[in-house]
Scaffold this motif. Structure first.
Motif, PDB file in Angstrom:
ATOM      1  N   GLN A 269      31.452  45.931  36.785  1.00 45.79           N
ATOM      2  CA  GLN A 269      32.042  46.170  35.466  1.00 45.79           C
ATOM      3  C   GLN A 269      33.367  46.931  35.557  1.00 45.79           C
ATOM      4  O   GLN A 269      34.191  46.836  34.646  1.00 45.79           O
ATOM      5  CB  GLN A 269      31.056  46.964  34.594  1.00 45.79           C
ATOM      6  CG  GLN A 269      29.766  46.233  34.267  1.00 45.79           C
ATOM      7  CD  GLN A 269      29.897  45.398  33.013  1.00 45.79           C
ATOM      8  OE1 GLN A 269      30.927  44.781  32.761  1.00 45.79           O
ATOM      9  NE2 GLN A 269      28.850  45.374  32.217  1.00 45.79           N
ATOM     10  N   MET A 270      33.531  47.730  36.640  1.00 42.83           N
ATOM     11  CA  MET A 270      34.785  48.476  36.754  1.00 42.83           C
ATOM     12  C   MET A 270      35.523  48.210  38.062  1.00 42.83           C
ATOM     13  O   MET A 270      36.576  48.796  38.317  1.00 42.83           O
ATOM     14  CB  MET A 270      34.530  49.977  36.592  1.00 42.83           C
ATOM     15  CG  MET A 270      33.775  50.636  37.731  1.00 42.83           C
ATOM     16  SD  MET A 270      31.971  50.530  37.625  1.00 42.83           S
ATOM     17  CE  MET A 270      31.619  51.491  36.164  1.00 42.83           C
ATOM     18  N   ASP A 271      34.995  47.321  38.882  1.00 44.21           N
ATOM     19  CA  ASP A 271      35.602  47.005  40.177  1.00 44.21           C
ATOM     20  C   ASP A 271      36.931  46.266  39.977  1.00 44.21           C
ATOM     21  O   ASP A 271      36.947  45.149  39.448  1.00 44.21           O
ATOM     22  CB  ASP A 271      34.624  46.144  40.983  1.00 44.21           C
ATOM     23  CG  ASP A 271      35.189  45.710  42.329  1.00 44.21           C
ATOM     24  OD1 ASP A 271      36.273  46.188  42.712  1.00 44.21           O
ATOM     25  OD2 ASP A 271      34.533  44.877  43.000  1.00 44.21           O
ATOM     26  N   PRO A 272      38.073  46.856  40.395  1.00 43.02           N
ATOM     27  CA  PRO A 272      39.361  46.181  40.204  1.00 43.02           C
ATOM     28  C   PRO A 272      39.531  44.969  41.116  1.00 43.02           C
ATOM     29  O   PRO A 272      40.441  44.158  40.908  1.00 43.02           O
ATOM     30  CB  PRO A 272      40.384  47.271  40.543  1.00 43.02           C
ATOM     31  CG  PRO A 272      39.667  48.180  41.489  1.00 43.02           C
ATOM     32  CD  PRO A 272      38.232  48.178  41.034  1.00 43.02           C
ATOM     33  N   ASN A 273      38.648  44.837  42.104  1.00 43.63           N
ATOM     34  CA  ASN A 273      38.742  43.739  43.060  1.00 43.63           C
ATOM     35  C   ASN A 273      37.650  42.692  42.864  1.00 43.63           C
ATOM     36  O   ASN A 273      37.437  41.848  43.731  1.00 43.63           O
ATOM     37  CB  ASN A 273      38.637  44.302  44.488  1.00 43.63           C
ATOM     38  CG  ASN A 273      39.585  45.447  44.735  1.00 43.63           C
ATOM     39  OD1 ASN A 273      40.787  45.307  44.543  1.00 43.63           O
ATOM     40  ND2 ASN A 273      39.058  46.604  45.121  1.00 43.63           N
ATOM     41  N   VAL A 274      36.980  42.754  41.731  1.00 48.76           N
ATOM     42  CA  VAL A 274      35.793  41.924  41.522  1.00 48.76           C
ATOM     43  C   VAL A 274      36.152  40.446  41.379  1.00 48.76           C
ATOM     44  O   VAL A 274      37.210  40.090  40.843  1.00 48.76           O
ATOM     45  CB  VAL A 274      35.017  42.409  40.277  1.00 48.76           C
ATOM     46  CG1 VAL A 274      35.797  42.115  38.998  1.00 48.76           C
ATOM     47  CG2 VAL A 274      33.624  41.794  40.223  1.00 48.76           C
ATOM     48  N   SER A 275      35.265  39.586  41.863  1.00 49.46           N
ATOM     49  CA  SER A 275      35.406  38.148  41.612  1.00 49.46           C
ATOM     50  C   SER A 275      34.857  37.851  40.219  1.00 49.46           C
ATOM     51  O   SER A 275      33.946  38.532  39.733  1.00 49.46           O
ATOM     52  CB  SER A 275      34.619  37.350  42.650  1.00 49.46           C
ATOM     53  OG  SER A 275      33.222  37.529  42.458  1.00 49.46           O
ATOM     54  N   GLN A 276      35.400  36.864  39.564  1.00 51.58           N
ATOM     55  CA  GLN A 276      34.919  36.487  38.238  1.00 51.58           C
ATOM     56  C   GLN A 276      33.489  35.988  38.297  1.00 51.58           C
ATOM     57  O   GLN A 276      32.720  36.160  37.341  1.00 51.58           O
ATOM     58  CB  GLN A 276      35.840  35.425  37.624  1.00 51.58           C
ATOM     59  CG  GLN A 276      37.187  35.975  37.191  1.00 51.58           C
ATOM     60  CD  GLN A 276      37.045  37.128  36.204  1.00 51.58           C
ATOM     61  OE1 GLN A 276      36.413  36.988  35.154  1.00 51.58           O
ATOM     62  NE2 GLN A 276      37.629  38.273  36.550  1.00 51.58           N
ATOM     63  N   TYR A 277      33.103  35.392  39.401  1.00 53.37           N
ATOM     64  CA  TYR A 277      31.731  34.916  39.574  1.00 53.37           C
ATOM     65  C   TYR A 277      30.750  36.091  39.491  1.00 53.37           C
ATOM     66  O   TYR A 277      29.770  36.060  38.734  1.00 53.37           O
ATOM     67  CB  TYR A 277      31.600  34.191  40.910  1.00 53.37           C
ATOM     68  CG  TYR A 277      30.210  33.671  41.209  1.00 53.37           C
ATOM     69  CD1 TYR A 277      29.846  32.377  40.843  1.00 53.37           C
ATOM     70  CD2 TYR A 277      29.265  34.474  41.841  1.00 53.37           C
ATOM     71  CE1 TYR A 277      28.568  31.893  41.111  1.00 53.37           C
ATOM     72  CE2 TYR A 277      27.985  34.008  42.104  1.00 53.37           C
ATOM     73  CZ  TYR A 277      27.641  32.709  41.748  1.00 53.37           C
ATOM     74  OH  TYR A 277      26.380  32.241  41.989  1.00 53.37           O
ATOM     75  N   ASP A 278      31.015  37.127  40.273  1.00 54.60           N
ATOM     76  CA  ASP A 278      30.118  38.294  40.287  1.00 54.60           C
ATOM     77  C   ASP A 278      30.150  39.035  38.958  1.00 54.60           C
ATOM     78  O   ASP A 278      29.126  39.529  38.482  1.00 54.60           O
ATOM     79  CB  ASP A 278      30.508  39.244  41.415  1.00 54.60           C
ATOM     80  CG  ASP A 278      30.198  38.672  42.794  1.00 54.60           C
ATOM     81  OD1 ASP A 278      29.321  37.784  42.882  1.00 54.60           O
ATOM     82  OD2 ASP A 278      30.831  39.109  43.777  1.00 54.60           O
ATOM     83  N   TYR A 279      31.336  39.132  38.379  1.00 55.62           N
ATOM     84  CA  TYR A 279      31.493  39.819  37.095  1.00 55.62           C
ATOM     85  C   TYR A 279      30.641  39.141  36.027  1.00 55.62           C
ATOM     86  O   TYR A 279      29.933  39.792  35.261  1.00 55.62           O
ATOM     87  CB  TYR A 279      32.968  39.800  36.703  1.00 55.62           C
ATOM     88  CG  TYR A 279      33.312  40.545  35.436  1.00 55.62           C
ATOM     89  CD1 TYR A 279      33.296  41.928  35.396  1.00 55.62           C
ATOM     90  CD2 TYR A 279      33.689  39.845  34.285  1.00 55.62           C
ATOM     91  CE1 TYR A 279      33.645  42.615  34.232  1.00 55.62           C
ATOM     92  CE2 TYR A 279      34.038  40.511  33.126  1.00 55.62           C
ATOM     93  CZ  TYR A 279      34.010  41.898  33.096  1.00 55.62           C
ATOM     94  OH  TYR A 279      34.346  42.573  31.948  1.00 55.62           O
ATOM     95  N   ARG A 280      30.683  37.815  36.017  1.00 53.00           N
ATOM     96  CA  ARG A 280      29.922  37.076  35.016  1.00 53.00           C
ATOM     97  C   ARG A 280      28.422  37.250  35.215  1.00 53.00           C
ATOM     98  O   ARG A 280      27.673  37.459  34.272  1.00 53.00           O
ATOM     99  CB  ARG A 280      30.282  35.583  35.078  1.00 53.00           C
ATOM    100  CG  ARG A 280      29.527  34.772  34.025  1.00 53.00           C
ATOM    101  CD  ARG A 280      29.625  33.291  34.245  1.00 53.00           C
ATOM    102  NE  ARG A 280      28.843  32.566  33.238  1.00 53.00           N
ATOM    103  CZ  ARG A 280      28.329  31.360  33.406  1.00 53.00           C
ATOM    104  NH1 ARG A 280      28.511  30.728  34.551  1.00 53.00           N
ATOM    105  NH2 ARG A 280      27.643  30.776  32.454  1.00 53.00           N
TER     106      ARG A 280
END
Length: 612
Positions: A269-280
């Motif tokens: 939720q706050m990771d600036p390097n997150v992939s959209q897959y994981d975020y979703r």
């Protein structure tokens, strides 16, 4: 014969088809709300074909979805007085159905109601496991699962009346607020007792009682100057929720299509390097297969959840919320939901379950967090739960060989990071809850229970305790959730032992209860604990010392985590001891003279009210 059939068919075709509304939600509303708009949802076969009218109330919007069985009507209640009205469903000029609707009068000062805060002690209970006050409703024809007290994960029969019957006990203990796990209907075939997979969010589960019973619980608490906290679930409903069979819109829930499992990684939720897959998959994934994930990005869903929450506050006269799995929600949507509630009720406290293990990540979720502001985010959430303190408590009292960073130093280090929170006094502190190991199972020695509860009762924030621990109740998390959610002894007719009364408690239960009662009732009136500044000292030889200070009062707390007695040199604490010459130990009612040294017994805690 053909003529007769023709006549019958002709007559049937001439019979006007009437609308049939099966549900109206909210079932009623209130006049005089700060937000004058309310969206009334009608559900019935093909009712979207009709045009609604409402005499005396302005209709701002009529919303239809791809499902013709729903109709959403937005009303402007500004200036509308309490009273009964009629919603007319029309086809052309003909009225197909008349639906009664009511706007009720709000309680005086409803918007300005007080809420729970650091002066409270919250008693968390699971109604199915606390007490059975009405055995006649243990099973109910409207829901599938029937009572089976022999099954750890089954319905055991605890109910609202059982809670009301034992309010004397909770009040005697020193608790000032009750947080009950959810009570809305859960119609799962099994494991429905926890009620986090709700099937109707406008209805109390009939095995707990009725909506009126729940409102009566709040009323009985208020007579004692106690508070009721509602456990609200925004992230998901149960698979048996009535809407799941006929969704208002395809995107009412998150679909992949259908089921998709969350990855539980809230750090996305706050990771600036997150992939959209994981975020979703964090936000949109289902918590479990029986809990469809609600889509707060859909304005209809978000508004439905907001109105439902406000409806329960007004209806039952609630004093606060605890929100389940807060950080699994769509974070923009949940921020809007939270703000809408606190805009309507400025003093209303909401504690969000943010089960993370890093203070910066937890502080991110508290209202006005500077950490969240880095990413332009504000959750509007008043209170987060101090899970890092809980993590420390799960370890510190069993460390046999302390090191630089293990042992009681872990408590100290937790409070070092208090600067991260925008409102540290409004954080929920706890040793355990209904999802964690039982403190008395982890620490079977009474002395460790004393240390843990002394800590919880004297540090900053809002303390929460878990039902049964105050009488030494145990439960093994490794055996399943049912074991850490055991029945409270004496809550059922025929129980061999009742811990609700002094006469009924055995020796062990009495020892735990008497200590807890003394500690918690002292805290009830200790404003220095509610609002005092904290000064802590780096632990030495597994002894942790901290002070709570106001202009009027100073309290010194000492926790000895050793299995042997220790002697403290008091010179080290002179900046806070000042000219104080003695201290009254709250736990023993003894007065101790303050000289150069102070002895404390093995695995002991002291709370000294300092005096000249």
């Amino acid at each position: 014969m053909k003529q007769v059939l023709l006549i019958i068919c002709t007559v049937l075709l001439c019979v006007p088809v009437m609308a049939q509304v099966d549900r109206v939600e909210p079932p009623f509303w209130w006049s005089g709300m700060k937000n004058p708009q309310v969206q009334v949802m009608l559900y019935g076969k093909d009712i979207a074909q009709y045009s609604p009218e409402l005499s005396g109330v302005e209709i701002l919007d009529i919303h239809r979805t791809e499902n013709s069985n729903y109709l959403f009507i937005t009303l402007n209640t500004d200036g509308v007085k309490a009273g009964k009205f009629e919603i007319l469903l029309k086809d052309g000029g003909k009225v197909k159905q008349t639906i009664p609707y009511e706007f009720k009068e709000r309680r005086p000062n409803s918007a300005d109601r007080a809420s729970y805060d650091a002066s409270d002690l919250v008693y968390l209970l699971m109604p199915d496991r606390f007490a059975n006050g009405n055995p006649k409703i243990d099973s109910h024809p409207d829901v599938v699962e029937k009572v089976n007290r022999k099954l750890d994960g089954g319905r055991h029969g605890g109910d609202i009346q059982g809670i009301i019957d034992h309010l004397d006990y909770i009040e005697e203990l020193g608790a000032t607020a009750i947080w009950s796990t959810p009570m809305c209907e859960d119609n799962d075939e099994k494991y429905s007792y926890h009620t986090y997979a709700q099937s109707d969010v406008y209805k109390i589960d009939p095995r707990f009682g009725t909506n009126e019973d729940y409102k009566r619980l709040a009323s009985e608490l208020h007579k004692r100057d106690m508070k009721l906290i509602f456990d609200y679930v925004t992230n998901h409903w149960g698979i048996t929720h009535w809407m799941m069979k006929d969704l208002p819109t395809y995107d009412w829930i998150h679909q992949f299509p259908g089921y998709g499992q969350t990855n539980y990684r809230m750090t996305t939720q706050m990771d600036p390097n997150v992939s959209q897959y994981d975020y979703r998959y964090c936000m949109d994934g289902w918590f479990v297969k029986t809990m469809p994930d609600l889509n707060q990005k859909n304005p209809l869903v978000l508004n439905y959840l907001t109105q439902n929450a406000i409806w329960w506050i007004e209806y039952a006269d609630l004093d606060g919320f605890r929100v389940d799995t807060y950080s699994f929600n769509d974070k923009e949507g949940i921020a809007i939901w939270t703000k809408a509630i606190t805009d309507e009720y400025p003093n209303f406290n909401i504690a969000g379950e943010v089960w993370m293990h890093d203070q910066a990540q937890m502080a991110y979720w508290q209202k006005d967090s500077q950490i969240g502001a880095i990413q332009g985010y504000n959750s509007n959430l008043p209170t987060v739960m101090d899970f890092t303190l809980h993590d420390a408590i799960m370890e510190v009292f069993k460390v046999e060989s302390p090191t630089w960073n293990t042992g009681i130093i872990q408590l100290y280090e937790n409070f070092v990071n208090d600067f991260l929170y925008p409102n540290i006094n409004n954080i929920l502190v706890f040793a355990e809850n209904h999802d964690t190991p039982r403190i008395n199972e982890l620490y079977p020695n009474f002395e460790d229970y004393q240390l843990a509860m002394t800590l919880i009762a004297t540090v900053r924030g809002i303390p929460q305790i878990y039902y049964g621990s105050e009488i030494g109740m145990k439960g093994d998390k490794d055996k399943g959730d049912g074991d850490i959610r055991r029945d409270f002894p004496g809550g059922w007719p025929g129980d061999s032992n009742t811990a609700f009364t002094a006469k009924g408690r055995d020796e062990v239960q009495s020892k735990y209860f008497n200590f807890s009662k003394k500690l918690f009732n002292w805290r009830k009136n200790a404003s220095v604990i509610h609002k005092g500044k904290t000064i802590q000292y780096v632990p030495e030889q597994e002894v942790y010392v901290y002070f709570r200070i106001t202009e009027e009062k100073t309290v010194m707390v000492i926790l000895n985590n050793n299995k042997t007695s220790k002697e403290l040199s008091l010179d080290r604490f002179s900046e806070n001891l000042k000219s104080f010459q003695k201290g009254k130990d709250v736990l023993t009612d003894t007065t101790i003279k303050l000289g150069n040294k102070l002895s404390i017994g093995p695995k002991k805690s002291m709370i000294l009210e300092l005096e000249n």
